[in-house]
Design an enzyme around this catalytic site. Structure first.
Site, short mmCIF file in Angstrom:
data_model
loop_
_atom_site.label_atom_id
_atom_site.label_comp_id
_atom_site.label_asym_id
_atom_site.label_seq_id
_atom_site.Cartn_x
_atom_site.Cartn_y
_atom_site.Cartn_z
N ASP A 1 0.92 -1.17 -0.08
CA ASP A 1 -0.09 -0.19 0.16
C ASP A 1 0.55 1.39 -0.24
O ASP A 1 2.13 1.27 0.94
CB ASP A 1 -0.99 0.09 1.30
CG ASP A 1 -1.61 1.19 0.95
OD1 ASP A 1 -2.64 1.68 0.72
OD2 ASP A 1 -1.26 1.77 2.45
N TYR B 1 3.10 10.22 -0.35
CA TYR B 1 3.54 9.80 0.23
C TYR B 1 5.49 10.09 -0.36
O TYR B 1 5.94 9.70 -0.94
CB TYR B 1 4.41 8.24 0.73
CG TYR B 1 2.51 7.74 1.37
CD1 TYR B 1 1.71 8.57 2.38
CD2 TYR B 1 2.88 6.18 0.97
CE1 TYR B 1 0.55 7.89 2.51
CE2 TYR B 1 1.37 5.83 2.44
CZ TYR B 1 0.50 6.85 3.17
OH TYR B 1 -0.42 6.18 3.39
#
Length: 178
Positions: free
Chosen positions: A71, A76
């Site tokens: 994931d 990010y």
């Protein structure tokens, strides 16, 4: 004291030898409990890996250990973590790994709603950038990231974007993260 030391060594020798043999033996194969993810039909181990702060080598090690669900998200590390996932999986058969990524769209922090200029186009652009970073033609699961209100979940421009991506075959399944 010397006699006690010699006696201790004599007593511990078989224990140390057994530990050395155990260490030399190949590691036991790890078995994971698997479950079906919702109504998708995808069977996954109950343990997955979030790739928010992972290097390709860490992800490869997890995959080698039996993890199959990775994931990540476009937000990010400003996309560096999607790149790390792409690097880690590039030489693996595509069907051997389940990739989920999330697209974060800017929201009003006071209301928890998308601004009026939030449309499907920026969502699709962000998603396409994610696909390039991952080096994939499709993801298994695409999430709308950080939904904090019911209105965000049902926001029509995002639903249109989801529908478009899924119809194009670029996401097998869609969902939300909160």
């Amino acid at each position: 004291k010397g006699a006690v030391g010699v006696a201790g060594m004599a007593f511990m020798a078989p224990v140390l030898e057994a530990r050395a043999q155990d260490a030399a033996a190949p590691p036991a194969e790890k078995k994971f409990i698997h479950r079906t993810l919702g109504k998708t039909g995808i069977k996954l181990p109950v343990v997955s890996m979030g790739a928010r702060r992972s290097a390709p080598e860490q992800i490869q090690t997890a995959l080698d250990a039996g993890i199959v669900h990775i994931d990540t998200a476009n937000s990010y590390g400003r996309g560096r973590h999607e790149q790390a996932v792409g690097e880690a999986i590039k030489d693996r058969p595509r069907e051997s790994v389940v990739i989920g990524t999330k697209v974060y769209m800017t929201m009003d922090q006071k209301t928890g709603l998308y601004p009026e200029d939030a449309t499907a186009e920026p969502f699709v652009e962000k998603f396409n950038t994610s696909m390039e970073r991952l080096g994939l033609d499709y993801v298994d699961i695409l999430y709308l990231h950080s939904c904090s209100t019911p209105a965000m979940v049902t926001y029509e421009p995002m639903m249109k974007a989801f529908t478009k991506v899924k119809e194009q075959g670029k996401a097998r399944f869609i969902g939300i993260s909160t």
